[in-house]
Design a protein around this motif. Structure first.
Motif, PDB file in Angstrom:
ATOM      1  N   ASP A   1       0.839  -1.049  -0.039  1.00 26.29           N
ATOM      2  CA  ASP A   1       0.052  -0.226   0.082  1.00 26.29           C
ATOM      3  C   ASP A   1       0.896   1.259  -0.094  1.00 26.29           C
ATOM      4  OD1 ASP A   1       1.156  -0.145   2.449  1.00 26.29           O
ATOM      5  OD2 ASP A   1      -0.809  -0.028   3.728  1.00 26.29           O
ATOM      6  N   SER A   2       0.211   2.180   0.155  1.00 24.36           N
ATOM      7  CA  SER A   2       0.911   3.512  -0.102  1.00 24.36           C
ATOM      8  C   SER A   2       0.330   4.406   1.142  1.00 24.36           C
ATOM      9  CB  SER A   2       0.692   4.340  -1.301  1.00 24.36           C
ATOM     10  OG  SER A   2      -0.416   4.668  -1.519  1.00 24.36           O
ATOM     11  N   VAL A   3       1.288   5.318   1.708  1.00 29.90           N
ATOM     12  CA  VAL A   3       0.826   6.170   2.941  1.00 29.90           C
ATOM     13  C   VAL A   3       1.274   7.523   2.906  1.00 29.90           C
ATOM     14  CG1 VAL A   3       2.303   5.172   4.463  1.00 29.90           C
ATOM     15  CG2 VAL A   3       0.366   6.299   5.605  1.00 29.90           C
ATOM     16  N   SER A   4       0.873   8.688   3.281  1.00 27.35           N
ATOM     17  CA  SER A   4       1.448   9.944   3.185  1.00 27.35           C
ATOM     18  C   SER A   4       0.981  10.622   4.605  1.00 27.35           C
ATOM     19  CB  SER A   4       0.808  10.703   1.974  1.00 27.35           C
ATOM     20  OG  SER A   4       1.093  10.129   0.802  1.00 27.35           O
ATOM     21  N   ILE A   5       2.275  11.289   5.041  1.00 29.41           N
ATOM     22  CA  ILE A   5       1.783  12.026   6.292  1.00 29.41           C
ATOM     23  C   ILE A   5       2.593  13.385   5.929  1.00 29.41           C
ATOM     24  CG2 ILE A   5       2.335  12.352   8.626  1.00 29.41           C
ATOM     25  CD1 ILE A   5       0.733  10.061   8.353  1.00 29.41           C
ATOM     26  N   GLY A   6       1.632  14.531   5.815  1.00 29.68           N
ATOM     27  CA  GLY A   6       2.380  15.854   5.497  1.00 29.68           C
ATOM     28  C   GLY A   6       3.043  15.591   4.151  1.00 29.68           C
ATOM     29  N   ALA A   7       4.321  16.077   3.813  1.00 28.13           N
ATOM     30  CA  ALA A   7       5.082  16.181   2.658  1.00 28.13           C
ATOM     31  C   ALA A   7       5.859  14.631   2.457  1.00 28.13           C
ATOM     32  CB  ALA A   7       5.995  17.191   2.480  1.00 28.13           C
ATOM     33  N   LEU A   8       5.591  13.674   3.470  1.00 26.18           N
ATOM     34  CA  LEU A   8       6.502  12.403   3.553  1.00 26.18           C
ATOM     35  C   LEU A   8       5.504  11.501   2.981  1.00 26.18           C
ATOM     36  CD1 LEU A   8       8.935  10.965   4.478  1.00 26.18           C
ATOM     37  CD2 LEU A   8       7.855  10.563   6.335  1.00 26.18           C
TER      38      LEU A   8
ATOM     39  N   LEU B   1       5.216   7.349   1.246  1.00 24.10           N
ATOM     40  CA  LEU B   1       5.817   5.862   1.241  1.00 24.10           C
ATOM     41  C   LEU B   1       4.935   4.922   0.488  1.00 24.10           C
ATOM     42  CD1 LEU B   1       7.420   3.886   3.805  1.00 24.10           C
ATOM     43  CD2 LEU B   1       5.498   2.874   2.444  1.00 24.10           C
ATOM     44  N   ASP B   2       5.545   4.324  -0.680  1.00 25.98           N
ATOM     45  CA  ASP B   2       4.820   3.523  -1.653  1.00 25.98           C
ATOM     46  C   ASP B   2       5.547   1.943  -1.399  1.00 25.98           C
ATOM     47  OD1 ASP B   2       3.734   1.923  -3.712  1.00 25.98           O
ATOM     48  OD2 ASP B   2       3.428   3.676  -4.666  1.00 25.98           O
ATOM     49  N   ALA B   3       4.760   1.165  -0.474  1.00 24.45           N
ATOM     50  CA  ALA B   3       5.110  -0.418  -0.113  1.00 24.45           C
ATOM     51  C   ALA B   3       5.128  -0.906  -1.505  1.00 24.45           C
ATOM     52  CB  ALA B   3       4.379  -0.754   0.936  1.00 24.45           C
ATOM     53  N   GLY B   4       4.371  -0.476  -2.494  1.00 24.68           N
ATOM     54  CA  GLY B   4       4.398  -1.403  -3.908  1.00 24.68           C
ATOM     55  C   GLY B   4       5.593  -1.384  -4.536  1.00 24.68           C
ATOM     56  N   THR B   5       6.273  -0.254  -4.568  1.00 26.67           N
ATOM     57  CA  THR B   5       7.374  -0.053  -5.489  1.00 26.67           C
ATOM     58  C   THR B   5       8.481   0.486  -4.537  1.00 26.67           C
ATOM     59  OG1 THR B   5       6.899   2.588  -5.348  1.00 26.67           O
ATOM     60  CG2 THR B   5       6.131   1.138  -7.452  1.00 26.67           C
TER      61      THR B   5
ATOM     62  N   VAL C   1      10.297   6.065  -1.036  1.00 26.77           N
ATOM     63  CA  VAL C   1       9.991   7.044  -0.152  1.00 26.77           C
ATOM     64  C   VAL C   1      10.407   8.376  -0.782  1.00 26.77           C
ATOM     65  CG1 VAL C   1      10.473   8.134   2.142  1.00 26.77           C
ATOM     66  CG2 VAL C   1      10.308   5.635   1.712  1.00 26.77           C
ATOM     67  N   SER C   2       9.428   9.379  -0.368  1.00 27.19           N
ATOM     68  CA  SER C   2       9.801  10.833  -0.824  1.00 27.19           C
ATOM     69  C   SER C   2       9.410  11.767   0.093  1.00 27.19           C
ATOM     70  CB  SER C   2       9.205  11.011  -2.351  1.00 27.19           C
ATOM     71  OG  SER C   2       7.707  10.933  -2.128  1.00 27.19           O
ATOM     72  N   TRP C   3      10.226  12.920   0.091  1.00 24.02           N
ATOM     73  CA  TRP C   3       9.975  13.941   1.045  1.00 24.02           C
ATOM     74  C   TRP C   3       9.862  14.956   0.315  1.00 24.02           C
ATOM     75  CZ3 TRP C   3       8.182  15.957   5.214  1.00 24.02           C
ATOM     76  CH2 TRP C   3       8.658  17.298   5.748  1.00 24.02           C
ATOM     77  N   GLN C   4       8.664  15.894   0.276  1.00 22.77           N
ATOM     78  CA  GLN C   4       8.517  17.165  -0.705  1.00 22.77           C
ATOM     79  C   GLN C   4       8.596  16.844  -2.047  1.00 22.77           C
ATOM     80  OE1 GLN C   4      10.762  20.018   1.534  1.00 22.77           O
ATOM     81  NE2 GLN C   4       9.308  20.504   2.776  1.00 22.77           N
TER      82      GLN C   4
END
Length: 239
Positions: free
Chosen positions: A132-139, A141-145, A148-151
Motif C-alpha cells: 500500500d501507500s501512505v502519506s504524512i504531510g509531505a512525506l 511511502l509506497d510499499a508496492g514500489t 520514499v519521498s519528502w516534498q
C-alpha cells in the motif's frame, strides 16, 4: 526443486567454519566458505547469498570493514549480515550494528541459537505482504514500489528502515515502545536486543534528512512519528 538458502561463511578458522557448515547442511541450508575478505568478495561476485555469517577478526579487511563495504554496494546492501565475534561488550555490539550488521552472535554460541538467528533475519527480510501507500504531510511511502519521498524528492532508505518507517507512518501520532517496534517490525525478536531499535531509528533519521524531526523520541516511552512538526525545526534542518 526446493531452493535451500545459501549461507556465506566468512571465517578464517577452518575448524569453526567446518563445524558451522556441517550444522547448516543438516538443517536445510547450503553453506559456502571464504577464509578472508578477498575470497568472500569473489563468492559474492559469483552468486549473491541469502545470508552472510561474518567473523569480526579476519586477516586483511576486518568484518566491520567488509560489512560497511557490502552495505554501500547496491547489489549486496540488502543481504542479511550476522556478525560472529568473541567481542560481547555493548560498545562492540553497537559498532557491529552501526557497520550494517543485522544481528550479532557472540562466541561461543550454540547451534540452535545460530540457526534461530539465521531464520529470524530471513523472516525479517521477507517481502512486505501489504503493498500500500501512505502519506504524512509531505512525506510519502509506497510499499508496492518500495519508494520514499519528502516534498517530492526521493529518499534512499534501507530495507529495515523502510519497514520501520512504514509501520510508524501507518500508526502516526502513537507512541511505540522499543519492545512493540521489535514485535511489529522485526517479528520474532527472541534473540534481538532493544538497542537494535535505537540503531535503526538513527539510520532512519539520517535517511530522512530534513524530515528527520518527524520521528520523535518520547523520553521513557519510545518513539512516535508525527506530522505536527514545528516549521522552524524543518527550516533549521534544511539549513
Amino acid at each position: 526443486m526446493k531452493k535451500f538458502p545459501l549461507v556465506l561463511i566468512v571465517e578464517d578458522e577452518p575448524a569453526i567454519a567446518e563445524l558451522i557448515a556441517v550444522n547448516l547442511r543438516h538443517n536445510g541450508f547450503t553453506p559456502i566458505w571464504a577464509e578472508d575478505g578477498e575470497a568472500a568478495q569473489r563468492e559474492l561476485n559469483a552468486v549473491l547469498p541469502d545470508v552472510i555469517l561474518l567473523d569480526w577478526m579476519l586477516p586483511g579487511m576486518s568484518g566491520l570493514q567488509l560489512a560497511r563495504k557490502w552495505r554501500a554496494d547496491p547489489r549486496s546492501k540488502s543481504v542479511p549480515i550476522l556478525m560472529l565475534t568473541a567481542r560481547g561488550d555493548e560498545p562492540d555490539k553497537v559498532a557491529g550494528l552501526d557497520a550494517g550488521a543485522d544481528d550479532y552472535i557472540t562466541k561461543p554460541f550454540s547451534t540452535q541459537e545460530m540457526l534461530a538467528r539465521i531464520r529470524a533475519v530471513l523472516r525479517r527480510r521477507a517481502p512486505e505482504q501489504v503493498a500500500d501507500s501512505v502519506s504524512i504531510g509531505a512525506l510519502q511511502l509506497d510499499a508496492g514500489t518500495h519508494r520514499v519521498s519528502w516534498q517530492g524528492a526521493p529518499l534512499k532508505v534501507g530495507p529495515t528502515e523502510f519497514k520501520l518507517l512504514h509501520y510508524l507512518m501507518k500508526h502516526a501520532e502513537r507512541v511505540h515502545s522499543r519492545a512493540q517496534l521489535l514485535d511489529k517490525v522485526w517479528g520474532d525478536h527472541v534473540y534481538i536486543e532493544e538497542r537494535t531499535v535505537d540503531v535503526h531509528i538513527k539510520r532512519l533519521r539520517e535517511a530522512l534528512g530534513s524530515a528527520s524531526t518527524m520521528v520523535e523520541t518520547v523520553r521513557g516511552a519510545g518513539y512516535r512519528l508525527t506530522a505536527q512538526v514545528d516549521s522552524a525545526k524543518l527550516i533549521a534542518a534544511d539549513a
